[in-house]
Design a protein around this motif. Structure first.
Motif, PDB file in Angstrom:
ATOM      1  N   GLN A 157     -24.939  35.606   6.948  1.00 50.00           N
ATOM      2  CA  GLN A 157     -26.437  34.861   7.863  1.00 50.00           C
ATOM      3  C   GLN A 157     -26.783  33.868   7.573  1.00 50.00           C
ATOM      4  O   GLN A 157     -27.271  33.207   8.333  1.00 50.00           O
ATOM      5  CB  GLN A 157     -27.693  36.027   6.430  1.00 50.00           C
ATOM      6  CG  GLN A 157     -28.112  37.235   6.593  1.00 50.00           C
ATOM      7  CD  GLN A 157     -28.325  37.674   7.648  1.00 50.00           C
ATOM      8  OE1 GLN A 157     -28.490  37.180   8.536  1.00 50.00           O
ATOM      9  NE2 GLN A 157     -28.570  39.629   8.157  1.00 50.00           N
ATOM     10  N   ARG A 158     -25.967  33.010   7.181  1.00 54.08           N
ATOM     11  CA  ARG A 158     -26.211  31.632   6.577  1.00 54.08           C
ATOM     12  C   ARG A 158     -25.068  30.903   8.141  1.00 54.08           C
ATOM     13  O   ARG A 158     -26.094  30.180   8.583  1.00 54.08           O
ATOM     14  CB  ARG A 158     -25.919  30.686   5.789  1.00 54.08           C
ATOM     15  CG  ARG A 158     -26.979  30.996   4.703  1.00 54.08           C
ATOM     16  CD  ARG A 158     -26.214  30.255   3.243  1.00 54.08           C
ATOM     17  NE  ARG A 158     -25.458  30.775   3.030  1.00 54.08           N
ATOM     18  CZ  ARG A 158     -25.829  31.587   1.712  1.00 54.08           C
ATOM     19  NH1 ARG A 158     -26.604  32.225   1.547  1.00 54.08           N
ATOM     20  NH2 ARG A 158     -24.417  31.871   0.939  1.00 54.08           N
ATOM     21  N   ARG A 159     -24.871  31.351   8.268  1.00 58.12           N
ATOM     22  CA  ARG A 159     -23.379  31.051   9.429  1.00 58.12           C
ATOM     23  C   ARG A 159     -23.909  31.413  10.945  1.00 58.12           C
ATOM     24  O   ARG A 159     -24.044  30.528  11.369  1.00 58.12           O
ATOM     25  CB  ARG A 159     -22.176  31.700   8.765  1.00 58.12           C
ATOM     26  CG  ARG A 159     -21.522  31.448   8.143  1.00 58.12           C
ATOM     27  CD  ARG A 159     -19.887  30.932   8.061  1.00 58.12           C
ATOM     28  NE  ARG A 159     -19.555  31.473   6.738  1.00 58.12           N
ATOM     29  CZ  ARG A 159     -18.194  31.550   6.252  1.00 58.12           C
ATOM     30  NH1 ARG A 159     -16.992  31.118   7.306  1.00 58.12           N
ATOM     31  NH2 ARG A 159     -17.439  30.821   4.950  1.00 58.12           N
ATOM     32  N   ALA A 160     -24.700  32.545  10.693  1.00 55.41           N
ATOM     33  CA  ALA A 160     -25.273  33.056  12.148  1.00 55.41           C
ATOM     34  C   ALA A 160     -26.435  32.214  12.635  1.00 55.41           C
ATOM     35  O   ALA A 160     -26.672  31.566  13.440  1.00 55.41           O
ATOM     36  CB  ALA A 160     -25.492  34.624  11.578  1.00 55.41           C
ATOM     37  N   ASP A 161     -27.038  31.552  11.276  1.00 49.69           N
ATOM     38  CA  ASP A 161     -28.219  31.129  11.653  1.00 49.69           C
ATOM     39  C   ASP A 161     -27.549  30.030  12.174  1.00 49.69           C
ATOM     40  O   ASP A 161     -28.253  29.072  12.791  1.00 49.69           O
ATOM     41  CB  ASP A 161     -29.092  31.027   9.843  1.00 49.69           C
ATOM     42  CG  ASP A 161     -29.795  31.856   9.830  1.00 49.69           C
ATOM     43  OD1 ASP A 161     -30.342  33.286  10.716  1.00 49.69           O
ATOM     44  OD2 ASP A 161     -29.727  32.165   9.079  1.00 49.69           O
ATOM     45  N   ARG A 162     -26.561  28.899  11.846  1.00 46.45           N
ATOM     46  CA  ARG A 162     -26.330  27.644  11.798  1.00 46.45           C
ATOM     47  C   ARG A 162     -25.694  28.014  13.855  1.00 46.45           C
ATOM     48  O   ARG A 162     -24.605  27.148  14.197  1.00 46.45           O
ATOM     49  CB  ARG A 162     -25.097  27.199  11.115  1.00 46.45           C
ATOM     50  CG  ARG A 162     -25.739  26.565   9.672  1.00 46.45           C
ATOM     51  CD  ARG A 162     -24.433  25.962   8.945  1.00 46.45           C
ATOM     52  NE  ARG A 162     -23.015  27.012   8.712  1.00 46.45           N
ATOM     53  CZ  ARG A 162     -23.213  27.497   7.949  1.00 46.45           C
ATOM     54  NH1 ARG A 162     -24.247  27.261   6.895  1.00 46.45           N
ATOM     55  NH2 ARG A 162     -22.279  28.076   7.334  1.00 46.45           N
ATOM     56  N   GLY A 163     -25.349  29.308  14.621  1.00 45.07           N
ATOM     57  CA  GLY A 163     -24.797  29.828  15.495  1.00 45.07           C
ATOM     58  C   GLY A 163     -23.536  30.327  15.435  1.00 45.07           C
ATOM     59  O   GLY A 163     -22.695  29.873  15.690  1.00 45.07           O
TER      60      GLY A 163
END
Length: 867
Positions: free
Chosen positions: A31-37
Motif C-alpha cells: 500500500q505504501r509503495r502504491a501510494d508513492r506511484g
C-alpha cells in the motif's frame, strides 16, 4: 520509467511463527509503495480466512490465481506467467516456502520468485524461520514437527532487505486465543502443542539470531567498502591465542566462560605457525601436534572454531586475525619467560596488549608462566633470521668481553684454560650467526689471547713456539666445532620447520576429512593461514582452452569486494602455485590478497597438493555414488524382469484365455460361463493393474522423483478411499469421526493403507475379519515430556504371523518369505508401503496380534503446527 532489464530486488518479511503479522506487513508495504506511484500487484496472498488480512487488500490489483485439478481436487497457485505478462514494478508473493501443485512449471514458489526477479520484477515476500533449510532439524527438535516445505538459505540471504516481524510469545498466544490465527476448533490444540510458550520463545530466538547474522554480513561489507579497520564492538567475538602448550586448554575454557556471559557471541581459537617452522608464541619445546589436536577438539566441543595462520611476527599475526574477524576480546596466556629473558626478548602477550588498540586483551596466568628460561634465550637467538646485522659486532664484542673477564685472573690460569673460555665465546657466536661470524670470533679471540695472555704480554710476538702451536690449534678447533654447531643448528631449525608444517598440514587434513566439502575446507584453511582474501583452484589456459575455475573459496566476509582472479602470476598481491596429482590434469592454486613470502611458498605447494587430493576425492565419491545408484537400478531392473517373466504372466494368461474364449464363435458359451469369463478377466486386470502400480511406485522411490504434497487430511477418508479397490467383505472398520487431521499426502497414504490391508487379507487365513482401527496416541519416545500426540492406523490380522527375526525382510522388494504360493504377488506391497510412508514422515511398525497374527501400525504426524 524503471529499468526492466536489471534484476529485480527482493524484500523478505521474516517471522518466528504463523500469526505474527508477516502478510499484513507485506500488504501494508505494498500500500505504501502504491501510494508513492509504484505499479504494485498482489501475485498471491494467503489470508487463511482472516478478515483483517483481507481488508489490507483494498485498492491493490490482485492477479487471478492459476487453477489446476489434481486427483479430482481444484488447487490454486501463483500464476507466474500472468504476472510476467502483466509486468508490474513490484509483486507481492506470500509464503515463499510453498510447494506448488504437481504439474506446475516450478516445483516451489521460491523458484517462481526467482523467475520474477530475473525478469526485472521486484518482489516482496514472507517466510517463517522454521522454513529455512539450515534450521529445519533444529526446529524439528524444538517443536516435534518436521517441516517439508523449506527454502535454501542462500535464496533468503540474497535478499536486498530482510525485515523481522516480531511479536512476544505471550502476545502471539493471546492472538491465538482470540481466534485471530486459527479457527476456534483448532485453537486449544494449537496452544497445547506447537504454540506452547517455550516453543515460541525458542523460535523467536532462532529468528533473532538468524537476522543478526545477516546484519553482521552487511556490517562487514560496509566496513570493507569504507576501509574501516578498527573494531566495532557490535557483537562479541572472543579470540583465544594458542601456543600449542598445555596451558591452551585452560585458555580455551576461560575464553568459553567469557563468551558464555553474552548472547550472540563467537569463540575462535587461533594458532600461529612461523614461516621458518619455529614454535610460535613461546610455546614449550615439548608442544606437538597431538596437543594442538586435543585443543582443536576441545574448542569444537565448546562451540567454537579452530584456525591456523602463518606469520613470522606472532603478535602482529594474532592481531591481524582478530581485526579481520572484528574481534572484541583476545585471551592470551602470560609469558613463560623469566624477567631476565624478557629483557632480551619482549613477551608476545605484552606486544599484543601494546598494539591491541580497541580490542580488550585478557592475560591469563598459568602454571608454566614465568618458569624456567634455560635454553630459551639461546633457542630464540639461534633461530634462522634472528642474527641479523648484530651477529658481526658480536663476533668481536664477545671475545672482548671474555678478555676483560679473564684479565683479573691473568697469571693464575694457564693458556689452555684461557683458550677454552674463548672457545665458549666462539660457540656462542656460531649459534647466533653461523660459521663466518664464528671464524671472525675465533681469529679475534686468538689475537686477544696472544696480546694479553702469552709472554711477552702486550706484544704481538710470541716467545714460546708451543704457544704459537696452541693458538693455531685453537683457531682450527674453534672453526671446526663452530661449523658442526652451525650445521646442527640448521638441521634442528629445518626439523622444527618440518614439524610446524606437519602440524599445519595435519590440521588441514583433519578438518578436511571431517568436512562435508573437503575441497572447500582446504581452500578455507589456505585463505586463513596465508592471510588471503580469495583462494581458487583452477585449470590454467592451454592453447585454445580458456582457464576454468574448479573450486573457489568465498571471499573473506570482511572484504566481499575481492578483486578478479589474476591472469598472470607476476601480478602484485597474488600468488599462483602449481598443483598436480597423479592421473589428473595440471591445475594451480591462486591466492589473492598479498604477496606470498618465499618461506611460505613451499608450504603453499603442499596445500595445493592437498587441494588436488580433495578434488580427486570428491570426484571419486561422485563416481562411487553414481556406481551405487547404477547398481541399485540394475538390481531393481533384474528383479522387475524376473517378476515380469513369472508373476505377471499369470494374470496376462488369464486375460488372454478368457478373451480368446469369448471371441471364438465355435465355442458354445452359456450366459453363466460368459459372466464367469468376464469376471475372471476383470479380476486378472485388477491384479495386473495393482502389480504395475506397485512397480511404478517402487521405481519412483528408487529414483527419488517422488514429490509428496502434504495437506491436512481426515484419517477416515484416507482409509475409506484406500479400501475402494479391495474386497472389503472381510474387513471390519473402527474409526472415530472426531480424530484430528493428519499432516500427510492423502493420495500416497491411501496407497499405504491399500497395500497393507491387501497384504493382511492375503495372509489372514482365519474366519475372523481383518480389523482396521484408528486413534490418537501420546507419550511417544523423543517428544518433550512424552506428551506429543500422533495419529495411528492399526491393521490387525489373525494369520500365521511372522517371526520377529524375519520382520525386517518383509519390507524388502521382491520378498515373500516363502509364505505365498506362486502367482500370489511379487512381494512389493509392503516395500512400497514403507517407502511411501517415509516420504510423508509416517512410520510402519510390526506387532504381534494377541491370540496369533500380525498387527501393522501406521503412525502419522498431526496437522497442527503447519503454517
Amino acid at each position: 520509467m524503471p529499468d526492466r532489464s536489471a534484476r529485480g530486488t527482493l524484500r523478505v518479511y521474516l517471522g518466528a511463527a504463523p500469526g505474527v503479522g508477516k502478510t499484513v506487513a507485506m500488504l501494508q508495504e505494498g500500500q505504501r509503495r502504491a501510494d508513492r506511484g509504484t505499479d504494485v500487484v498482489v501475485a498471491v496472498v494467503e489470508d487463511h480466512g482472516r478478515s483483517f488480512t483481507r481488508d489490507q487488500l483494498a485498492g491493490l490489483e490482485v492477479i487471478p490465481r492459476r487453477v489446476q485439478t489434481y486427483r479430482g481436487v481444484e488447487l490454486t497457485d501463483l500464476d507466474t506467467a500472468a504476472v510476467l505478462a502483466r509486468r508490474p514494478e513490484v509483486a507481492l508473493v506470500d509464503e515463499l516456502a510453498h510447494h506448488n501443485a504437481p504439474g506446475t512449471p516450478n516445483a516451489w514458489r521460491w523458484q517462481d520468485v526467482q523467475q520474477l526477479l530475473d525478469a526485472g520484477i521486484s518482489v516482496v515476500t514472507t517466510i517463517n524461520v522454521q522454513h529455512l533449510e539450515s534450521l529445519n532439524d533444529v526446529v524439528a527438535g524444538i517443536t516435534g514437527v518436521t517441516q517439508q516445505e523449506t527454502v535454501p538459505d542462500a535464496v533468503v540471504r540474497a535478499a536486498e532487505q530482510i525485515e523481522l516481524v516480531d511479536m512476544t510469545p505471550q502476545a502471539l498466544r493471546r492472538r491465538m486465543a482470540h481466534g485471530h490465527i486459527y479457527p476456534p476448533e483448532r485453537v486449544d490444540t494449537a496452544l497445547a502443542n506447537y504454540f506452547r510458550e517455550g516453543n515460541l520463545t525458542a523460535l523467536r530466538e532462532l529468528a533473532l539470531l538468524w537476522v543478526a547474522d545477516r546484519v553482521e554480513e552487511g556490517l562487514a561489507s560496509y566496513r570493507a567498502q569504507h576501509g574501516i579497520k578498527n573494531t566495532w564492538a557490535a557483537r562479541e567475538r572472543i579470540v583465544v591465542a594458542l601456543t600449542g602448550g598445555r596451558e591452551g586448554a585452560q585458555l580455551l575454557r576461560r575464553g568459553a566462560r567469557i563468551a558464555g556471559r553474552v548472547a550472540g557471541r563467537d569463540l575462535m581459537a587461533v594458532h600461529v605457525v612461523r614461516a621458518d617452522g619455529s614454535l610460535a608464541m613461546g610455546a614449550a619445546s615439548g608442544s606437538d601436534g597431538a596437543e594442538l589436536e586435543r585443543q582443536r577438539q576441545l574448542v569444537t566441543s565448546l562451540g567454537g572454531s579452530f584456525h591456523t595462520v602463518v606469520g613470522d611476527d606472532i603478535p602482529a599475526a594474532v592481531l591481524a586475525f582478530a581485526q579481520a574477524v572484528n574481534s572484541t576480546q583476545i585471551v592470551v596466556g602470560m609469558s613463560r619467560h623469566s624477567a631476565l629473558t624478557r629483557i632480551v626478548r619482549p613477551s608476545t602477550s605484552l606486544a599484543i596488549v601494546r598494539d591491541s588498540g580497541d580490542i580488550d586483551v585478557h592475560v591469563v596466568t598459568h602454571q608454566a608462566a614465568g618458569g624456567r628460561s634455560t635454553g630459551r634465550i639461546w633457542g630464540w637467538l639461534s633461530r634462522p633470521g634472528r642474527s641479523g646485522w648484530w651477529a658481526w659486532p658480536a663476533s668481536v664484542l664477545v671475545p672482548a668481553a671474555l678478555t676483560l673477564a679473564q684479565l683479573p685472573l691473568r697469571g693464575s690460569l694457564n693458556l689452555s684454560t684461557e683458550l677454552l673460555v674463548f672457545l665458549l665465546g666462539v660457540l656462542a657466536t656460531s649459534l647466533i650467526g653461523g660459521v663466518l661470524p664464528a671464524l671472525v670470533s675465533a681469529l679475534t679471540a686468538g689475537m686477544a689471547a696472544n696480546f694479553f695472555f702469552t709472554p711477552p704480554v702486550g706484544s704481538v710476538t710470541i716467545a714460546q713456539p708451543a704457544n704459537v702451536f696452541a693458538i693455531a690449534v685453537f683457531v682450527v678447533v674453534a672453526v671446526t666445532v663452530a661449523s658442526i654447531v652451525d650445521r646442527s643448528r640448521r638441521r634442528a631449525a629445518e626439523a622444527a620447520k618440518r614439524q610446524a608444517q606437519a602440524q599445519f598440514l595435519a590440521a588441514v587434513a583433519t578438518r578436511s576429512a571431517a568436512a562435508d566439502d573437503p575441497l572447500a575446507e582446504v581452500l578455507q584453511q589456505a585463505r586463513e593461514a596465508f592471510g588471503m582474501r580469495l583462494v581458487q583452484l583452477r585449470r590454467p589456459a592451454t592453447g585454445n582452452r580458456p582457464a576454468v575455475t574448479l573450486a573457489q573459496q568465498p571471499p573473506d566476509p570482511a572484504d566481499p569486494q575481492s578483486p578478479a582472479p589474476p591472469q598472470h602470476p607476476d601480478e602484485p598481491g597474488c600468488a599462483v602455485i602449481p598443483a598436480g596429482a597423479p592421473g589428473a590434469d595440471p591445475a594451480e592454486l591462486v591466492l589473492i590478497g598479498r604477496p606470498l613470502a618465499a618461506d611460505d611458498r613451499e608450504l603453499a605447494e603442499v596445500v595445493a597438493s592437498q587441494a588436488m587430493v580433495a578434488l580427486q576425492r570428491q570426484s571419486l565419491a561422485a563416481e562411487a555414488g553414481s556406481a551405487e545408484r547404477l547398481r541399485q537400478t540394475d538390481a531393481v531392473r533384474t528383479a522387475v524382469l524376473a517378476a515380469v517373466s513369472h508373476d505377471l504372466r499369470t494374470p496376462l494368461a488369464t486375460i488372454k484365455a478368457s478373451v480368446s474364449s469369448l471371441l471364438d464363435p465355435a465355442l458354445p458359451i452359456s450366459p453363466g460361463d460368459r459372466q464367469e469369463l468376464l469376471t475372471s478377466t476383470d479380476q486378472a486386470a485388477d491384479q495386473l493393474d495393482a502389480l504395475l502400480a506397485n512397480l511404478l511406485d517402487l521405481s519412483r522411490l528408487q529414483t527419488g522423483v517422488l514429490a509428496p504434497v502434504r495437506e491436512p487430511a481426515a484419517v477416515d477418508e484416507i482409509v475409506h478411499r484406500g479400501l475402494l479397490g479391495l474386497t472389503t467383505s472381510g474387513v471390519e472398520l473402527c474409526i472415530p469421526d472426531d480424530l484430528p487431521l493428519a499432516d500427510t499426502d492423502a493420495g500416497l497414504m491411501e496407497r499405504v493403507v491399500a497395500n497393507i490391508v491387501a497384504n493382511a487379507l492375503r495372509h489372514n487365513g482365519s474366519n475372523a475379519p481383518v480389523r482396521v482401527l484408528a486413534g490418537v496416541t501420546s507419550g511417544l519416545p523423543g517428544t518433550e515430556n512424552g506428551t506429543a500426540t500422533r495419529l495411528q492406523i492399526r491393521v490387525v490380522d489373525h494369520g500365521a504371523g511372522v517371526a520377529e527375526a524375519d520382520r525386517p525382510a518383509m519390507f524388502r522388494p521382491f520378498q515373500r518369505l516363502g509364505d505365498a504360493p506362486a502367482g500370489a504377488g511379487v512381494g512389493l506391497g509392503l516395500a512400497v508401503a514403507r517407502g511411501l510412508a517415509e516420504a510423508v514422515d509416517a512410520t510402519i511398525e510390526v506387532e504381534d496380534t494377541p491370540g496369533g497374527g500380525l498387527t501393522m501400525v501406521i503412525t502419522l504426524p498431526p496437522a497442527q503446527g503447519r503454517s
